[in-house]
Design a protein around this motif. Structure first.
Motif, PDB file in Angstrom:
ATOM      1  N   THR A  50       0.840  -1.194   0.000  1.00  0.00           N
ATOM      2  CA  THR A  50       0.000   0.000   0.000  1.00  0.00           C
ATOM      3  C   THR A  50       0.876   1.246   0.000  1.00  0.00           C
ATOM      4  OG1 THR A  50      -1.693  -1.177   1.251  1.00  0.00           O
ATOM      5  CG2 THR A  50      -1.833   1.228   1.244  1.00  0.00           C
ATOM      6  N   ILE A  51       0.533   2.180  -0.866  1.00  0.00           N
ATOM      7  CA  ILE A  51       1.226   3.468  -0.912  1.00  0.00           C
ATOM      8  C   ILE A  51       0.251   4.520  -0.397  1.00  0.00           C
ATOM      9  CG2 ILE A  51       2.308   5.215  -2.365  1.00  0.00           C
ATOM     10  CD1 ILE A  51       3.015   2.971  -4.327  1.00  0.00           C
ATOM     11  N   ASN A  52       0.621   5.176   0.684  1.00  0.00           N
ATOM     12  CA  ASN A  52      -0.191   6.272   1.216  1.00  0.00           C
ATOM     13  C   ASN A  52       0.344   7.571   0.614  1.00  0.00           C
ATOM     14  OD1 ASN A  52      -1.830   4.665   2.945  1.00  0.00           O
ATOM     15  ND2 ASN A  52      -0.081   4.481   4.318  1.00  0.00           N
ATOM     16  N   VAL A  53      -0.283   7.993  -0.472  1.00  0.00           N
ATOM     17  CA  VAL A  53       0.159   9.204  -1.169  1.00  0.00           C
ATOM     18  C   VAL A  53      -0.175  10.403  -0.303  1.00  0.00           C
ATOM     19  CG1 VAL A  53      -0.088  10.601  -3.245  1.00  0.00           C
ATOM     20  CG2 VAL A  53      -0.155   8.106  -3.411  1.00  0.00           C
ATOM     21  N   LYS A  54       0.827  11.214  -0.030  1.00  0.00           N
ATOM     22  CA  LYS A  54       0.645  12.373   0.839  1.00  0.00           C
ATOM     23  C   LYS A  54       0.273  13.597  -0.003  1.00  0.00           C
ATOM     24  CE  LYS A  54       3.529  10.751   4.519  1.00  0.00           C
ATOM     25  NZ  LYS A  54       4.727  10.013   4.510  1.00  0.00           N
ATOM     26  N   PRO A  55      -0.610  14.444   0.522  1.00  0.00           N
ATOM     27  CA  PRO A  55      -0.963  15.667  -0.203  1.00  0.00           C
ATOM     28  C   PRO A  55       0.280  16.490  -0.516  1.00  0.00           C
ATOM     29  CG  PRO A  55      -2.387  15.373   1.710  1.00  0.00           C
ATOM     30  CD  PRO A  55      -1.290  14.339   1.808  1.00  0.00           C
ATOM     31  N   GLY A  56       0.355  16.959  -1.742  1.00  0.00           N
ATOM     32  CA  GLY A  56       1.468  17.814  -2.149  1.00  0.00           C
ATOM     33  C   GLY A  56       2.615  17.081  -2.810  1.00  0.00           C
ATOM     34  N   TRP A  57       2.599  15.741  -2.814  1.00  0.00           N
ATOM     35  CA  TRP A  57       3.672  15.033  -3.498  1.00  0.00           C
ATOM     36  C   TRP A  57       3.722  15.479  -4.949  1.00  0.00           C
ATOM     37  CZ3 TRP A  57       3.756   9.125  -2.055  1.00  0.00           C
ATOM     38  CH2 TRP A  57       4.332   8.979  -0.797  1.00  0.00           C
ATOM     39  N   THR A  58       4.919  15.589  -5.471  1.00  0.00           N
ATOM     40  CA  THR A  58       5.087  16.059  -6.842  1.00  0.00           C
ATOM     41  C   THR A  58       5.491  14.923  -7.766  1.00  0.00           C
ATOM     42  OG1 THR A  58       7.384  16.624  -6.379  1.00  0.00           O
ATOM     43  CG2 THR A  58       5.768  18.387  -6.132  1.00  0.00           C
ATOM     44  N   LYS A  59       5.353  15.194  -9.041  1.00  0.00           N
ATOM     45  CA  LYS A  59       5.771  14.249 -10.073  1.00  0.00           C
ATOM     46  C   LYS A  59       7.239  13.901  -9.842  1.00  0.00           C
ATOM     47  CE  LYS A  59       6.345  14.072 -15.070  1.00  0.00           C
ATOM     48  NZ  LYS A  59       6.177  14.809 -16.312  1.00  0.00           N
ATOM     49  N   GLY A  60       7.546  12.614  -9.897  1.00  0.00           N
ATOM     50  CA  GLY A  60       8.928  12.177  -9.728  1.00  0.00           C
ATOM     51  C   GLY A  60       9.251  11.684  -8.321  1.00  0.00           C
ATOM     52  N   THR A  61       8.347  11.922  -7.344  1.00  0.00           N
ATOM     53  CA  THR A  61       8.569  11.407  -5.993  1.00  0.00           C
ATOM     54  C   THR A  61       8.631   9.880  -6.068  1.00  0.00           C
ATOM     55  OG1 THR A  61       7.401  13.274  -5.001  1.00  0.00           O
ATOM     56  CG2 THR A  61       7.626  11.290  -3.648  1.00  0.00           C
ATOM     57  N   LYS A  62       9.629   9.297  -5.415  1.00  0.00           N
ATOM     58  CA  LYS A  62       9.808   7.838  -5.468  1.00  0.00           C
ATOM     59  C   LYS A  62       9.433   7.212  -4.126  1.00  0.00           C
ATOM     60  CE  LYS A  62      13.461   7.877  -8.953  1.00  0.00           C
ATOM     61  NZ  LYS A  62      12.671   7.499 -10.061  1.00  0.00           N
ATOM     62  N   VAL A  63       8.766   6.057  -4.208  1.00  0.00           N
ATOM     63  CA  VAL A  63       8.422   5.268  -3.035  1.00  0.00           C
ATOM     64  C   VAL A  63       9.084   3.908  -3.223  1.00  0.00           C
ATOM     65  CG1 VAL A  63       6.549   4.232  -1.699  1.00  0.00           C
ATOM     66  CG2 VAL A  63       6.204   6.454  -2.813  1.00  0.00           C
ATOM     67  N   THR A  64       9.939   3.521  -2.271  1.00  0.00           N
ATOM     68  CA  THR A  64      10.694   2.282  -2.392  1.00  0.00           C
ATOM     69  C   THR A  64      10.256   1.285  -1.324  1.00  0.00           C
ATOM     70  OG1 THR A  64      12.601   3.504  -3.225  1.00  0.00           O
ATOM     71  CG2 THR A  64      13.023   1.286  -2.409  1.00  0.00           C
ATOM     72  N   PHE A  65       9.993   0.069  -1.759  1.00  0.00           N
ATOM     73  CA  PHE A  65       9.739  -1.048  -0.853  1.00  0.00           C
ATOM     74  C   PHE A  65      10.970  -1.941  -0.937  1.00  0.00           C
ATOM     75  CE2 PHE A  65       5.481   0.433  -1.928  1.00  0.00           C
ATOM     76  CZ  PHE A  65       4.857   0.425  -0.684  1.00  0.00           C
TER      77      PHE A  65
END
Length: 146
Positions: free
Chosen positions: A10-25
């Motif tokens: 599950t990815i909890n996308v935070k308000p304000g994240w911009t294009k290109g933000t990376k989430v790593t598992f």
């Protein structure tokens, strides 16, 4: 022995994240005997909004108004990102390139409690034709402005 296993991430996308933000598992990817499990990396993309354009933490919107309101001032209802509207009053003459900024009504900033600004650019709708009488009246009214 290799076992196929499925796991939901599950990815909890935070308000304000911009294009290109990376989430790593880390270590949640494919595994091979003798190798460490791979990482899974997701990169955030932005979907185009029908009304707003994002520039950093600011949002930009274009609002069309008739020429008479551009010259005499007006009150109008402006949409906000969350679906609400805000009533604003413009008493200045609205000219080409005129922009009104509403502070704190843009995108949330990930690094703090601040929000960007809402930048309203006005598109003035001109009449497509005028009668001779209207032209004459317009010239006499605006003669002192030129």
């Amino acid at each position: 022995m290799i076992v196929k296993q499925e796991e939901t991430l599950t990815i909890n996308v935070k308000p304000g994240w911009t294009k290109g933000t990376k989430v790593t598992f880390e270590g949640k990817g494919d595994e091979k005997p003798g190798y460490l499990p791979a990482d899974i990396i997701f990169t955030i993309q932005e979907k185009r909004h029908e009304l707003f354009k994002r520039t950093g933490d600011d949002l930009e919107i274009v609002v069309e108004i008739p020429l008479v309101k551009a010259l005499t001032g007006c009150s109008l209802s402006v949409p906000l990102l969350g679906g609400e509207t805000m009533s604003i009053h413009v008493s200045e003459v609205i000219y080409p390139g005129y922009e009104k900024v509403i502070h704190g009504q843009g995108m949330p900033n990930v690094k703090g409690d601040k929000r960007g600004d809402l930048r309203i650019t006005f598109l003035v709708k001109f009449p497509t034709e005028l009668s001779d009488e209207q032209r004459s009246e317009t010239c006499s009214i605006l003669a002192g402005c030129c």
